[in-house]
Design a protein around this motif. Structure first.
Motif, PDB file in Angstrom:
ATOM      1  N   GLU A 107       0.672  -1.133   0.318  1.00 45.59           N
ATOM      2  CA  GLU A 107       0.369  -0.577   0.440  1.00 45.59           C
ATOM      3  C   GLU A 107       1.076   1.484   0.377  1.00 45.59           C
ATOM      4  OE1 GLU A 107      -3.651  -1.137   1.492  1.00 45.59           O
ATOM      5  OE2 GLU A 107      -3.263  -0.903   3.527  1.00 45.59           O
ATOM      6  N   PRO A 108       1.663   1.526  -1.121  1.00 38.80           N
ATOM      7  CA  PRO A 108       2.846   2.640  -1.111  1.00 38.80           C
ATOM      8  C   PRO A 108       1.798   3.716  -1.019  1.00 38.80           C
ATOM      9  CG  PRO A 108       2.808   1.969  -3.398  1.00 38.80           C
ATOM     10  CD  PRO A 108       1.410   0.697  -2.693  1.00 38.80           C
ATOM     11  N   GLY A 109       2.760   4.684  -0.353  1.00 34.08           N
ATOM     12  CA  GLY A 109       1.801   6.050  -0.838  1.00 34.08           C
ATOM     13  C   GLY A 109       0.872   6.699   0.431  1.00 34.08           C
ATOM     14  N   LEU A 110       0.689   5.714   1.388  1.00 33.91           N
ATOM     15  CA  LEU A 110      -0.004   5.717   2.830  1.00 33.91           C
ATOM     16  C   LEU A 110       0.853   6.303   3.436  1.00 33.91           C
ATOM     17  CD1 LEU A 110      -3.432   4.030   1.974  1.00 33.91           C
ATOM     18  CD2 LEU A 110      -2.423   5.661   1.116  1.00 33.91           C
ATOM     19  N   GLY A 111       1.900   5.900   3.976  1.00 34.31           N
ATOM     20  CA  GLY A 111       3.002   6.783   5.014  1.00 34.31           C
ATOM     21  C   GLY A 111       2.415   5.577   5.647  1.00 34.31           C
ATOM     22  N   LEU A 112       2.157   4.298   5.567  1.00 35.97           N
ATOM     23  CA  LEU A 112       1.817   2.694   6.641  1.00 35.97           C
ATOM     24  C   LEU A 112       3.152   1.955   6.798  1.00 35.97           C
ATOM     25  CD1 LEU A 112      -1.569   1.867   4.960  1.00 35.97           C
ATOM     26  CD2 LEU A 112      -0.841   3.416   7.138  1.00 35.97           C
ATOM     27  N   GLY A 113       4.647   2.472   6.130  1.00 29.61           N
ATOM     28  CA  GLY A 113       5.997   1.700   5.868  1.00 29.61           C
ATOM     29  C   GLY A 113       6.228   1.901   7.071  1.00 29.61           C
ATOM     30  N   ARG A 114       7.003   0.483   7.666  1.00 30.65           N
ATOM     31  CA  ARG A 114       8.283   0.473   8.927  1.00 30.65           C
ATOM     32  C   ARG A 114       9.084   0.440   9.437  1.00 30.65           C
ATOM     33  NH1 ARG A 114       4.402  -4.522  10.461  1.00 30.65           N
ATOM     34  NH2 ARG A 114       5.574  -5.266   8.515  1.00 30.65           N
ATOM     35  N   ASP A 115       9.354   1.089   7.516  1.00 30.62           N
ATOM     36  CA  ASP A 115      11.529   1.040   7.862  1.00 30.62           C
ATOM     37  C   ASP A 115      11.681   1.928   8.389  1.00 30.62           C
ATOM     38  OD1 ASP A 115      11.544  -1.605   6.147  1.00 30.62           O
ATOM     39  OD2 ASP A 115      11.183  -0.089   4.071  1.00 30.62           O
ATOM     40  N   PRO A 116      10.921   3.464   8.722  1.00 33.62           N
ATOM     41  CA  PRO A 116      11.546   4.359   9.018  1.00 33.62           C
ATOM     42  C   PRO A 116      12.113   4.275  10.074  1.00 33.62           C
ATOM     43  CG  PRO A 116       9.684   5.612   7.481  1.00 33.62           C
ATOM     44  CD  PRO A 116       9.366   3.530   7.926  1.00 33.62           C
ATOM     45  N   VAL A 117      10.561   3.277  10.545  1.00 29.01           N
ATOM     46  CA  VAL A 117      11.379   3.231  12.624  1.00 29.01           C
ATOM     47  C   VAL A 117      12.431   2.341  13.136  1.00 29.01           C
ATOM     48  CG1 VAL A 117       9.041   4.686  12.741  1.00 29.01           C
ATOM     49  CG2 VAL A 117       9.613   1.999  13.553  1.00 29.01           C
ATOM     50  N   ARG A 118      12.703   1.304  11.891  1.00 28.08           N
ATOM     51  CA  ARG A 118      14.309   0.220  12.332  1.00 28.08           C
ATOM     52  C   ARG A 118      15.379  -0.104  11.671  1.00 28.08           C
ATOM     53  NH1 ARG A 118       9.369  -4.497   9.834  1.00 28.08           N
ATOM     54  NH2 ARG A 118       8.395  -3.958  11.716  1.00 28.08           N
ATOM     55  N   THR A 119      15.461   1.600  11.305  1.00 26.56           N
ATOM     56  CA  THR A 119      16.909   1.455  10.867  1.00 26.56           C
ATOM     57  C   THR A 119      17.810   1.554  11.982  1.00 26.56           C
ATOM     58  OG1 THR A 119      16.953   3.855  11.727  1.00 26.56           O
ATOM     59  CG2 THR A 119      15.941   3.297   9.420  1.00 26.56           C
ATOM     60  N   PRO A 120      19.113   1.875  11.223  1.00 29.78           N
ATOM     61  CA  PRO A 120      20.011   0.643  12.293  1.00 29.78           C
ATOM     62  C   PRO A 120      20.742   1.902  13.859  1.00 29.78           C
ATOM     63  CG  PRO A 120      21.055   0.146   9.898  1.00 29.78           C
ATOM     64  CD  PRO A 120      20.057   1.243  10.423  1.00 29.78           C
ATOM     65  N   MET A 121      21.273   1.567  14.411  1.00 27.53           N
ATOM     66  CA  MET A 121      21.042   2.200  15.522  1.00 27.53           C
ATOM     67  C   MET A 121      22.842   2.486  15.072  1.00 27.53           C
ATOM     68  SD  MET A 121      20.359   2.338  18.582  1.00 27.53           S
ATOM     69  CE  MET A 121      21.027   3.065  21.202  1.00 27.53           C
ATOM     70  N   PRO A 122      22.834   3.585  15.577  1.00 27.11           N
ATOM     71  CA  PRO A 122      24.258   4.417  15.449  1.00 27.11           C
ATOM     72  C   PRO A 122      24.711   4.622  16.884  1.00 27.11           C
ATOM     73  CG  PRO A 122      22.531   5.456  14.909  1.00 27.11           C
ATOM     74  CD  PRO A 122      22.096   5.210  15.895  1.00 27.11           C
ATOM     75  N   TRP A 123      25.771   3.464  16.941  1.00 25.47           N
ATOM     76  CA  TRP A 123      26.606   3.930  17.981  1.00 25.47           C
ATOM     77  C   TRP A 123      28.360   4.790  18.094  1.00 25.47           C
ATOM     78  CZ3 TRP A 123      25.078   1.123  22.042  1.00 25.47           C
ATOM     79  CH2 TRP A 123      24.068  -0.109  20.970  1.00 25.47           C
ATOM     80  N   ASN A 124      28.389   4.609  17.011  1.00 27.49           N
ATOM     81  CA  ASN A 124      29.208   5.865  17.216  1.00 27.49           C
ATOM     82  C   ASN A 124      29.622   6.585  15.701  1.00 27.49           C
ATOM     83  OD1 ASN A 124      31.255   4.301  15.516  1.00 27.49           O
ATOM     84  ND2 ASN A 124      32.015   2.524  16.881  1.00 27.49           N
TER      85      ASN A 124
END
Length: 522
Positions: free
Chosen positions: A380-397
């Protein structure tokens, strides 16, 4: 005396994005083990690890192909045992994600079920004949859009999937399936796991007659297809409570205060049923109200009061600001108010759950179209329902790839990773990380914050204030949910923490300021 899961705090690890140890760009169990000291320094009591089981990864682990093993992407059972031992040696509990509503279509059980109508495991999944017109048996809609029914030409029936077609729903009305899944709990409890977060618990049983769901009169296309109907018959059926009670009996049969946490997106009055009315059910039905709340003092005060009043006798509250499915708090309310939100989360009565990265103020990351991974966004593209934006890698340094991996990260890092990372904030007493550490330290030091009573003091204008009390100890928390200064008379005593640092002005909360105050005895 309070149990660890009542007085403590839980930290959610999304394993693909926490720490990669082998350079393939995907986080793994050895990576989590390597970062346990971060959790100790943070001051949490348990880590909940999102699914690590063998999976084709159609939904990134929520399509399980074997409930009693570890996916090679994450490591081995031996790696898990080492992680568990290392966590326990540091005083940390470990919770796993149990996915009982559905398996992967690659699971051997489903392959047998699909082989023929008379296969012994046919009834382990939900199969129905077509409607008279040859179409799906009813109007139920997948949470990822489209019909929740998939046609199987080989056996001439539809099977039900509340999510992707690669995630067929298990039939919990079948006693053999039910027994097999309860054995999964025992398998991990026997290994020493301290509890489970139970995925989509309220989905697990469907109406036996499969009637159509009623249309949603408030539906708008931008809400996503799943909201076109009300899930009256496909979720939250009465029979699910006996299943939850059986899971609870299993958990309670082990020592060490094992815990069950239920993922349940329901209105408060229905959520409370999952504590158990006829028998104890899950210890903590997840309370997601802060994730969905309007950021307004009166609104928050009302929902906190409603929730507290609704709790059954003996029911312990819990609070969540974010998770792997919902926008991050820093994106919802802004960075300054994210600090106020952290103070709210960690001072309310009940068990808080922290989503990885929130402790350094991570925001949603824009994902280029050619890097999208989430099947929900792809469907369902374009609806803003995607969850990738909150699953991005943890920045450690600030090293290459933020210390997350020596390879190419499976999702892109946020644009500010070189300055917004654990190492950079670790030495900054004004940082978000320092605030989280301070607040979690205060929870351990002051029983009033960990297990004390709650009383609302004020919800006027932008100010939300409440009291926590345990014995003679009285702590006042005052939060300014706006950017402008607000009058508030703090009692006589000592400031334990401020989201803005320094000493608050007498009688005034600065804009975007939250204060934890230890009141002097009267």
């Amino acid at each position: 005396m309070a149990t660890w899961w009542q007085s403590g705090a839980i930290y959610q690890v999304y394993p693909r994005s926490f720490q990669d140890s082998d350079g393939d760009g995907i986080g793994d169990l050895k990576g989590i083990e390597a970062r346990l000291d971060h959790l100790v320094a943070l001051g949490v009591d348990a880590l909940w690890i999102s699914p690590i089981f063998p999976s084709p990864m159609a939904d990134f682990g929520y399509d399980v192909a074997d409930y009693c093993d570890v996916d090679p992407r994450f490591g081995t059972l031996g790696d898990f045992d080492e992680l568990l031992a290392a966590a326990h040696a540091r005083g940390l509990k470990v919770l796993l994600d149990f996915v009982p509503n559905h398996s992967s279509s690659a699971h051997p059980w489903f392959r047998e079920s699909r082989a023929s109508r008379d296969n012994p495991k046919r009834d382990w999944y939900i199969w129905r004949d077509p409607a008279p017109d040859g179409g799906p048996p009813n109007n139920w809609i997948s949470d990822f859009g489209g019909s929740a029914w998939e046609w199987d030409a080989v056996t001439g029936q539809y099977y039900y999937h509340a999510f992707l077609k690669e995630q067929p729903d298990l039939n919990w009305r079948n006693p053999a399936l039910r027994a097999a899944m309860m054995d999964v709990l025992r398998f991990w409890f026997d290994r020493g796991v301290d509890g489970f977060r139970i995925d989509v618990l309220w989905h697990m049983v469907k109406h036996a007659q499969f009637p159509d769901n009623p249309p949603n009169p408030a539906y708008r296309p931008e809400m996503g297809g799943m909201h076109a109907v009300l899930q009256l018959h496909s979720t939250d059926q009465p029979e699910v409570h006996a299943i939850a009670a059986e899971m609870r009996r299993i958990a309670d049969g082990y020592d060490g205060d094992r815990v069950l946490i239920g993922e349940i997106y329901l209105p408060v009055e229905r959520l409370m049923h999952y504590y158990g009315r006829e028998a104890p059910e899950v210890h903590l039905p997840f309370n997601f109200q802060l994730i969905e709340a309007t950021w307004d003092a009166r609104h928050l005060a009302a929902l906190i009061d409603e929730y507290e009043r609704a709790l059954p006798p003996g029911g312990w509250p819990n609070w969540v600001l974010g998770n792997h499915d919902r926008p991050r708090i820093a994106s919802r309310v802004g960075e300054r108010q994210a600090r106020v939100a952290a103070m709210l989360l960690l001072t309310l009565r009940g068990t808080p759950t922290i989503y990885y990265g929130d402790e350094i103020g991570l925001a949603d990351v824009a994902i280029p179209r050619d890097r999208v991974q989430d099947p929900r966004e792809l469907r369902e593209p374009g609806l803003g329902l995607g969850r990738d934006p909150v699953r991005t890698p943890m920045p450690w340094n600030d090293s290459e790839h933020a210390g997350f991996t020596s390879g190419e990260p499976w999702l892109p890092l946020g644009p500010d990773w070189s300055t917004r990372n654990v190492a950079a904030q670790g030495g900054d007493e004004a940082s978000m990380l320092a605030l989280y550490r301070r607040l979690l330290h205060l929870r351990r030091k002051h029983a009033a914050l960990a297990v004390g009573d709650f009383r609302l003091i004020e919800a006027e204008g932008d100010v939300l204030a409440f009291e926590r009390r345990h014995g003679d100890e009285r702590i006042v928390v005052a939060l300014n949910l706006g950017a402008e200064p607000q009058p508030f008379a703090l009692p006589e005593g000592d400031v334990l923490a401020s989201t803005r640092g320094g000493t608050p002005k007498s009688g005034v909360l600065r804009g975007d300021e939250g204060v934890v105050f230890l009141a002097r005895p009267a």
